[in-house]
Design a protein around this motif. Structure first.
Motif, PDB file in Angstrom:
ATOM      1  N   THR A  49     -21.957 -61.041  27.480  1.00  0.00           N
ATOM      2  CA  THR A  49     -22.644 -59.756  27.433  1.00  0.00           C
ATOM      3  C   THR A  49     -21.803 -58.741  28.192  1.00  0.00           C
ATOM      4  O   THR A  49     -20.665 -59.012  28.571  1.00  0.00           O
ATOM      5  N   GLU A  56     -28.521 -56.859  29.168  1.00  0.00           N
ATOM      6  CA  GLU A  56     -28.426 -57.908  30.184  1.00  0.00           C
ATOM      7  C   GLU A  56     -29.797 -58.443  30.590  1.00  0.00           C
ATOM      8  O   GLU A  56     -29.944 -59.644  30.859  1.00  0.00           O
ATOM      9  N   SER A  57     -30.815 -57.599  30.635  1.00  0.00           N
ATOM     10  CA  SER A  57     -32.141 -58.092  31.014  1.00  0.00           C
ATOM     11  C   SER A  57     -32.697 -59.033  29.953  1.00  0.00           C
ATOM     12  O   SER A  57     -33.340 -60.042  30.276  1.00  0.00           O
ATOM     13  N   VAL A  59     -30.845 -60.850  27.885  1.00  0.00           N
ATOM     14  CA  VAL A  59     -30.043 -62.067  27.997  1.00  0.00           C
ATOM     15  C   VAL A  59     -30.547 -62.909  29.162  1.00  0.00           C
ATOM     16  O   VAL A  59     -30.711 -64.132  29.051  1.00  0.00           O
ATOM     17  N   GLY A  60     -30.815 -62.257  30.289  1.00  0.00           N
ATOM     18  CA  GLY A  60     -31.317 -62.979  31.449  1.00  0.00           C
ATOM     19  C   GLY A  60     -32.655 -63.643  31.189  1.00  0.00           C
ATOM     20  O   GLY A  60     -32.892 -64.781  31.633  1.00  0.00           O
ATOM     21  N   VAL A  75     -21.626 -67.688  31.843  1.00  0.00           N
ATOM     22  CA  VAL A  75     -22.099 -66.340  31.513  1.00  0.00           C
ATOM     23  C   VAL A  75     -21.040 -65.312  31.901  1.00  0.00           C
ATOM     24  O   VAL A  75     -20.539 -65.301  33.028  1.00  0.00           O
ATOM     25  N   THR A  77     -20.084 -61.096  31.909  1.00  0.00           N
ATOM     26  CA  THR A  77     -20.438 -59.696  31.702  1.00  0.00           C
ATOM     27  C   THR A  77     -19.228 -58.849  32.064  1.00  0.00           C
ATOM     28  O   THR A  77     -18.196 -59.365  32.496  1.00  0.00           O
ATOM     29  N   SER A  94     -26.075 -55.981  37.320  1.00  0.00           N
ATOM     30  CA  SER A  94     -25.948 -56.990  36.263  1.00  0.00           C
ATOM     31  C   SER A  94     -26.570 -58.311  36.688  1.00  0.00           C
ATOM     32  O   SER A  94     -27.307 -58.945  35.918  1.00  0.00           O
ATOM     33  N   LEU A  98     -29.616 -60.230  34.910  1.00  0.00           N
ATOM     34  CA  LEU A  98     -29.344 -61.562  34.348  1.00  0.00           C
ATOM     35  C   LEU A  98     -30.111 -62.663  35.070  1.00  0.00           C
ATOM     36  O   LEU A  98     -30.224 -63.778  34.560  1.00  0.00           O
ATOM     37  N   VAL A 103     -21.984 -64.427  38.239  1.00  0.00           N
ATOM     38  CA  VAL A 103     -21.563 -64.664  36.855  1.00  0.00           C
ATOM     39  C   VAL A 103     -20.339 -65.573  36.877  1.00  0.00           C
ATOM     40  O   VAL A 103     -19.628 -65.661  37.871  1.00  0.00           O
TER      41      VAL A 103
END
Length: 267
Positions: A49, A56-57, A59-60, A75, A77, A94, A98, A103
């Motif tokens: 992402t 991102e939210s 995806v999280g 993961v 970003t 981020s 996430l 990350v």
């Protein structure tokens, strides 16, 4: 229930990156959530992402709802170039969206102001050293820009994420990145590929698969990371079938030639 296959990996300073990932560019809202959740349920363990994607939210939330252990996930970003100077604020935001403490890979999305920007790279290194990212790299950088970062800081980016496909294949560029120890990660694998090309059809028929599987497996067998994206469950599942085949050396050479032929034509 059959356990899905695991994608081959290649090492980064902070861990192993699966060569087959799942991209989320242009995936928004519920589509982003449902596609990532389906990808994780299918067996993908590498999710890509970016701050600029605005998802991102989602995806999280999909990561949290999937139940996949954090240690099994990779993961990525990315830092937007316009956020140069606000690296800490961007990465912390981020991570909050996430739902992660760190990350696995954080990239500079594009060269800020089209410049290599060693100062930005130095701040990525600082945040990596603080434990907010396990590995760091760049996206859409040239080898000379990568060299500028290395010369200024003594550290070379672990990854360069660039547009890549059989049509884009450039053995010289791949070798230049490899010589620097930079993992080539390709995005938009189908965008510039003629999936009706007879070569792809021939190789696909030999394995009982579709040309898209040949394109993805070509990346994997070369050791390139590839991150196809889709919001269609059937396509997400189908793309994962690339792990079921392996191309022979002659088949890889045939697909390589698609890029060589394009290069000659463009000249």
């Amino acid at each position: 229930m059959t356990t899905p296959p695991l994608a081959p990996t290649t090492p980064l300073p902070g861990g192993e990156i699966p060569l087959l990932g799942f991209g989320t560019w242009q995936s928004e809202g519920d589509d982003a959530y449902t596609s990532v959740l389906h990808a994780l349920q299918t067996g993908y363990r590498h999710i890509d992402t970016a701050t600029a994607y605005g998802n991102e939210s989602q995806v999280g939330r999909a990561i949290a709802d999937s139940g996949v252990p954090r240690d099994d996930l990779f993961v990525t970003t990315k830092l937007p170039p316009d956020n140069a100077g606000r690296e800490r604020e961007t990465l912390e935001s981020s991570l909050e969206m996430l739902g992660l403490a760190a990350v696995d890979l954080w990239l500079i999305h594009w060269p800020p102001h089209k410049q290599a920007s060693p100062a930005v790279w130095e701040r990525l290194r600082t945040l990596r050293d603080e434990g907010l990212a396990r590995s760091i790299g760049v996206s859409n950088y040239s080898p000379s820009q990568i060299d500028e970062l290395t010369d200024a800081t003594g550290e070379t980016p672990a990854v360069n994420q660039i547009p890549w496909s059989p049509t884009d294949y450039d053995a010289t560029l791949a070798a230049e990145l490899g010589a620097r120890g930079v993992v080539l990660e390709g995005y938009s694998p189908f965008k510039r590929t003629d999936l009706d090309d007879p070569v792809l059809a021939q190789v696909a028929a030999a394995h009982g698969v579709d040309p898209v599987h040949v394109v993805l497996r070509w990346h994997i067998d070369h050791g390139f990371v590839v991150i196809p994206k889709s919001v269609t469950p059937e396509r997400i599942t189908s793309n994962f079938r690339a792990l079921d085949i392996t191309l022979g050396a002659e088949e890889i050479a045939l697909v390589d030639a698609l890029g060589i032929a394009t290069e000659v034509t463009e000249r």
